[in-house]
Design a protein around this motif. Structure first.
Motif, mmCIF file in Angstrom:
data_model
loop_
_atom_site.group_PDB
_atom_site.id
_atom_site.type_symbol
_atom_site.label_atom_id
_atom_site.label_comp_id
_atom_site.label_asym_id
_atom_site.label_seq_id
_atom_site.Cartn_x
_atom_site.Cartn_y
_atom_site.Cartn_z
ATOM 1 N N TYR A 26 0.840 -1.200 0.000
ATOM 2 C CA TYR A 26 0.000 0.000 0.000
ATOM 3 C C TYR A 26 0.871 1.246 0.000
ATOM 4 N N VAL A 53 -7.898 -1.665 1.779
ATOM 5 C CA VAL A 53 -8.852 -0.971 0.919
ATOM 6 C C VAL A 53 -10.050 -1.892 0.709
ATOM 7 N N PRO A 101 -12.694 1.077 -5.785
ATOM 8 C CA PRO A 101 -12.470 1.256 -4.348
ATOM 9 C C PRO A 101 -13.596 2.082 -3.725
ATOM 10 N N TYR A 120 -13.601 2.647 -0.009
ATOM 11 C CA TYR A 120 -12.956 3.409 1.050
ATOM 12 C C TYR A 120 -11.683 2.696 1.482
ATOM 13 N N SER A 121 -10.800 3.451 2.112
ATOM 14 C CA SER A 121 -9.563 2.895 2.667
ATOM 15 C C SER A 121 -9.588 3.048 4.180
ATOM 16 N N GLN A 154 -6.931 3.046 7.657
ATOM 17 C CA GLN A 154 -5.608 3.028 8.280
ATOM 18 C C GLN A 154 -5.794 2.915 9.788
ATOM 19 N N ILE A 160 -9.701 8.815 -2.420
ATOM 20 C CA ILE A 160 -9.060 7.685 -1.739
ATOM 21 C C ILE A 160 -7.585 7.690 -2.142
ATOM 22 N N VAL A 209 -5.064 6.247 -0.506
ATOM 23 C CA VAL A 209 -4.340 5.025 -0.154
ATOM 24 C C VAL A 209 -4.547 4.045 -1.301
ATOM 25 N N GLU A 218 -3.703 0.454 -3.261
ATOM 26 C CA GLU A 218 -3.203 -0.908 -3.094
ATOM 27 C C GLU A 218 -2.412 -1.324 -4.323
#
Length: 480
Positions: free
Chosen positions: A147, A177, A187, A189-190, A192, A229, A231, A233
């Motif tokens: 990521y 993700v 996607p 949402y991500s 963390q 988004i 972030v 992958e």
């Protein structure tokens, strides 16, 4: 599996299901009304993935089941040798893909785009993107996915050629993700996972237009999210299968083989002493051992006495054949080249083909489109930041992502290819990209352009000559 100890085999941990689960959601949109419920469902899947990622990362670092092996027969002779081929595998593929920095080159023929792309490459250099790519590549090879976070760098000094964006490689154990289960698998949402100042977990969730922070099952913050988004992958393949897990049982077998070889040597050296038809007490035995000789009496005169060592030596040559077969199996499965040298009479290219380097290159090319797909998603965020903070206006269609590998092999052949393309009339920029001589062909072309223009006709010169030599239209245009 105890926390921090890879006591079990990986197949016991993953229950035979290789690869990481892709997390999907049936929700059409993520809002504050459904985000906590969606997070709870996603975390249940992520925790399963995290357990396997933790195992594979520890395996790569040398924590392998052989270390915890228990031996019931002669437990005092129990060598535990980790021949860390996992480290070799991960480092080889990381070096193959990211040993040279990823570069962006121009698509199309617009010369102005080349200047803008060179500035983009300079920004990436200032942000140490090469180092971030290496770290990202290690995670992809270890656990099948990685990521990257692309963020708005509010402290950047544009006048000092500092990038207005920042890059960070994230630990896949604490980020994921979630994708839509509908068409396109976009996607949604991500997530963390981070710690606050009191060491309490909180979750940063980013949707296309919102940023939520959730702690203890409650939304504690909600703000607009202008970057979307950010972030991204980077899966190694569609099923998120890492390099190690497909050969992990073979790696365990190599550790056992090497450990048992040393056990065999040690057991041969420390063999038991056997007494046949004779008796000796402990004190006399120890005294005679210190002298290096034994004097025993026969218990039964009709049967001869005998003193000898109980030993059976392991056939080391056959064991080496078995071990070499396991190593060959790993290289065949993963597409790694062998380490055989030139046996005499072979050209460098013949060794390259015989040892499997060409096959390894082909395997690497299979991974490129998947990496480039994720890299384009990162570029979308980067270009959005550049569009708002600089005069760089680029489209994704202007940029070609160049994954470069070793530039030093077959340099003479590559130089001949370049010369052939140029003399055959191929557009110089395209020739520079095709010959695969430079890690940054765009910069090499821009720096070489004055010399190329002096040696070869430019497009403007060709168009001008074509206009001069254009035949006149039929007739003189007058009426009889």
């Amino acid at each position: 599996m105890l926390y921090g100890q890879n006591r079990k085999s990986f197949t016991s941990v993953c229950h035979g299901q290789l690869g990481r689960y892709v997390i999907y959601s049936n929700a059409k949109e993520i809002t504050r009304d459904n985000i906590t419920q969606e997070l709870g469902k996603a975390l249940a899947i992520h925790w399963s993935n995290r357990r396997e990622i933790e195992y594979l990362d520890r395996y790569y670092r040398g924590d392998q089941p052989i270390i915890y092996r228990e031996k019931k027969v002669r437990p005092e002779i129990n060598n535990k040798i980790v021949e860390n081929r996992a480290f070799e595998i991960v480092e080889f593929f990381t070096a193959q893909d990211f040993g040279e920095p990823i570069q962006y080159v121009r698509r199309g023929t617009d010369e102005n785009v080349s200047t803008l792309i060179n500035r983009l490459n300079d920004f990436m250099f200032s942000e140490d993107k090469g180092a971030h790519d290496i770290e990202l590549g290690r995670w992809r090879n270890i656990c099948g996915t990685g990521y990257r976070l692309v963020y708005n760098d509010t402290f950047a000094d544009i006048e000092m050629d500092e990038a207005p964006f920042g890059l960070e490689t994230l630990d896949p154990r604490f980020v994921f993700v979630v994708y839509s289960s509908g068409a396109g698998k976009r996607p949604l949402y991500s997530v963390q996972q981070v710690k606050d100042e009191y060491d309490v977990d909180k979750y940063i969730i980013k949707t296309r237009n919102k940023k939520f922070i959730i702690q203890n099952g409650k939304i504690i913050s909600e703000n607009p999210n202008y970057l979307g988004i950010n972030v991204i992958e980077y899966p190694l393949n569609e099923r998120r299968i890492g390099r190690l897990e497909v050969v992990v049982t073979i790696l365990d077998a190599i550790n056992k083989t090497q450990s048992d070889r040393l056990n065999g040597v040690e057991q041969f050296i420390q063999a038991f002493m056997k007494f046949v038809n004779c008796e000796i007490d402990k004190e006399t035995f120890l005294e005679m051992v210190s002298l290096g000789a034994l004097n025993v009496k026969t218990v039964n005169p009709s049967m001869p006495a005998d003193v000898s060592m109980v030993s059976s030596q392991l056939d080391q040559s056959q064991t080496q054949v078995s071990k070499d077969d396991l190593i060959t199996a790993i290289r065949d499965v993963l597409g790694m080249p062998s380490r055989e040298g030139n046996t005499g009479g072979d050209t460098g290219q013949a060794v390259y083909l015989r040892n499997g380097w060409d096959f390894a290159e082909g395997r690497a090319e299979l991974d490129e489109p998947i990496f480039q797909k994720s890299e384009r998603n990162s570029l979308r965020v980067v270009l959005k930041i550049l569009d708002g903070k600089t005069d760089i206006r680029l489209k994704l269609s202007d940029i070609e992502i160049k994954v470069t590998r070793s530039k030093t092999d077959n340099m003479q052949l590559k130089s001949q290819v370049l010369n052939l393309l140029l003399t055959s009339g191929v557009e110089p920029d395209r020739a520079f990209k095709t010959c695969n001589l430079w890690s940054d062909p765009e910069e090499a072309y821009v720096e070489s352009k004055p010399y190329l223009d002096a040696k070869y006709k430019t497009k403007d010169q060709i168009d001008s000559e074509a206009a001069v030599n254009k035949p006149p239209p039929e007739g003189d245009g007058t009426v009889d």
